[in-house]
Design an enzyme around this catalytic site. Structure first.
Site, PDB file in Angstrom:
ATOM      1  N   PRO A   1      11.784 -40.218  15.108  1.00  0.00           N
ATOM      2  CA  PRO A   1      12.359 -41.407  15.757  1.00  0.00           C
ATOM      3  C   PRO A   1      13.577 -41.083  16.615  1.00  0.00           C
ATOM      4  CG  PRO A   1      12.688 -41.479  13.361  1.00  0.00           C
ATOM      5  CD  PRO A   1      11.809 -40.302  13.645  1.00  0.00           C
TER       6      PRO A   1
ATOM      7  N   GLU B   1      12.888 -37.835   4.432  1.00  0.00           N
ATOM      8  CA  GLU B   1      14.037 -38.362   5.190  1.00  0.00           C
ATOM      9  C   GLU B   1      14.237 -37.645   6.517  1.00  0.00           C
ATOM     10  OE1 GLU B   1      15.690 -41.191   4.325  1.00  0.00           O
ATOM     11  OE2 GLU B   1      14.031 -41.156   2.895  1.00  0.00           O
TER      12      GLU B   1
ATOM     13  N   ARG C   1      -7.071 -39.126  26.889  1.00  0.00           N
ATOM     14  CA  ARG C   1      -7.633 -39.974  27.951  1.00  0.00           C
ATOM     15  C   ARG C   1      -7.453 -39.337  29.331  1.00  0.00           C
ATOM     16  NH1 ARG C   1      -8.543 -45.149  27.221  1.00  0.00           N
ATOM     17  NH2 ARG C   1      -7.909 -45.771  29.316  1.00  0.00           N
TER      18      ARG C   1
ATOM     19  N   ASP D   1      -5.379 -47.597  34.400  1.00  0.00           N
ATOM     20  CA  ASP D   1      -4.747 -48.122  33.190  1.00  0.00           C
ATOM     21  C   ASP D   1      -3.389 -48.753  33.510  1.00  0.00           C
ATOM     22  OD1 ASP D   1      -6.637 -47.315  31.376  1.00  0.00           O
ATOM     23  OD2 ASP D   1      -5.582 -45.491  30.773  1.00  0.00           O
TER      24      ASP D   1
HETATM   25  N1  ADE Z   1       8.405 -40.453  12.521  1.00  0.00           N
HETATM   26  C1  ADE Z   1       8.946 -41.538  11.925  1.00  0.00           C
HETATM   27  N2  ADE Z   1       9.158 -42.515  12.804  1.00  0.00           N
HETATM   28  C2  ADE Z   1       8.738 -42.054  14.021  1.00  0.00           C
HETATM   29  C3  ADE Z   1       8.709 -42.607  15.315  1.00  0.00           C
HETATM   30  N3  ADE Z   1       9.155 -43.835  15.576  1.00  0.00           N
HETATM   31  N4  ADE Z   1       8.209 -41.846  16.313  1.00  0.00           N
HETATM   32  C4  ADE Z   1       7.766 -40.597  16.059  1.00  0.00           C
HETATM   33  N5  ADE Z   1       7.780 -40.031  14.855  1.00  0.00           N
HETATM   34  C5  ADE Z   1       8.257 -40.743  13.837  1.00  0.00           C
END
Ligand code: ADE
Length: 273
Positions: A90, A117, A155, A170
């Site tokens: 993330p 984590e 794709r 697309d």
């Molecule tokens: N792992 C946990 N959350 C994620 C996300 N939002 N994007 C990519 N990998 C992740």
């Protein structure tokens, strides 16, 4: 294209890899996907442990550097080229169609999925991966994110869709990165909603014009941010003039963006079916 997935849960991918577009791409030799279990590189021969508690305390478990780094290095050495290493996290740069296009240029991708984590920071420092996030929310692991990357990237691999035009049309594709236009199929009228006459006209230029207008209108209504960051906005195309409230086509509001359906086309329409 070759894609190697490095994960603690390879089985999560099995049913996804068997789905139609991907299955056909694999069968036709256009895409090769290899799954690797990071646990196989654990230094703990008894319990195959790959995670531990964070130094300094805190909740959860952290993926240890040695099994992950060694798994990546071993997988890199499995082919002539080491490939482009992507870490799903993330904290990465956000995936969008431009990033997908960039990733699709690589002949080999390694997708590193985390759990728990997070990753021990030394994994990042040593491997210097391209960190990618699929959005501002936290998943339980990188596996679903890796599937999103695979799905979007394949794709764009020539031959996978059969019709290259379909990925070029697309949403988010093309120089303006607009949303896709509305699509209709039979019946012509459903619960009082008619298919726009121009789409039945057989006039391909008029249809192309209507579709471009519809893409611009939808993008303006739903995702103005796309116009602001696109080439179109830099050149002033496709963006509504704040003073006149006209868009680049010189049309005012929604009414001005209604599909063109000259009487002749509407008449031809009845001959079409
Ligand atoms: N792992 C946990 N959350 C994620 C996300 N939002 N994007 C990519 N990998 C992740």
């Amino acid at each position: 294209m070759r894609i190697d997935v490095l994960t603690l849960f390879p089985e999560i991918f099995h049913s996804y890899l068997g789905q139609s577009v991907l299955k056909k791409a694999i069968e036709r030799g256009l895409v090769e996907i290899y799954l690797h279990n990071i646990r196989d590189w654990s230094h703990d021969k008894k319990h195959h442990k790959v995670d531990d508690r964070p130094f300094g305390g805190g909740p959860g478990m952290v993926l240890m550097a040695p099994p992950v780094v060694e798994c990546v290095e071993a997988v890199q050495a499995m082919a002539d080229q080491p490939g482009h290493l992507v870490m799903l996290t993330p904290q990465g740069r956000k995936l969008n169609q431009a990033v997908v296009e960039e990733l699709a240029q690589y002949p080999r991708l390694l997708l590193l999925c985390g759990r728990y984590e997070g990753f021990d920071e030394r994994i990042r420092l040593i491997l210097k991966p391209d960190e990618i996030s699929i959005g501002d929310y936290v998943l339980n692991g990188g596996e679903v994110a890796a599937m999103v990357v695979i799905d979007a990237v394949i794709r764009l691999v020539p031959g996978v869709l059969g019709d290259e035009e379909s990925s070029r049309q697309d949403s988010f594709s093309g120089p303006e990165r607009l949303l896709d236009h509305a699509q209709y199929t039979r019946p012509r009228c459903y619960r009082g909603y008619e298919v726009p006459a121009v789409l039945l006209s057989g006039n391909h230029r008029a249809i192309a014009r209507w579709r471009l207008m519809d893409r611009r209108r939808r993008t303006e209504e739903r995702r103005r941010d796309l116009l602001e960051s696109s080439t179109a906005s830099r050149s002033g195309e496709g963006v509504r003039d704040e003073k006149t409230s006209k868009n680049s086509l010189g049309e005012r509001g929604d009414a001005g963006l209604q599909p063109e359906s000259p009487a002749t086309e509407t008449q031809e329409d009845s001959k079409q079916e």
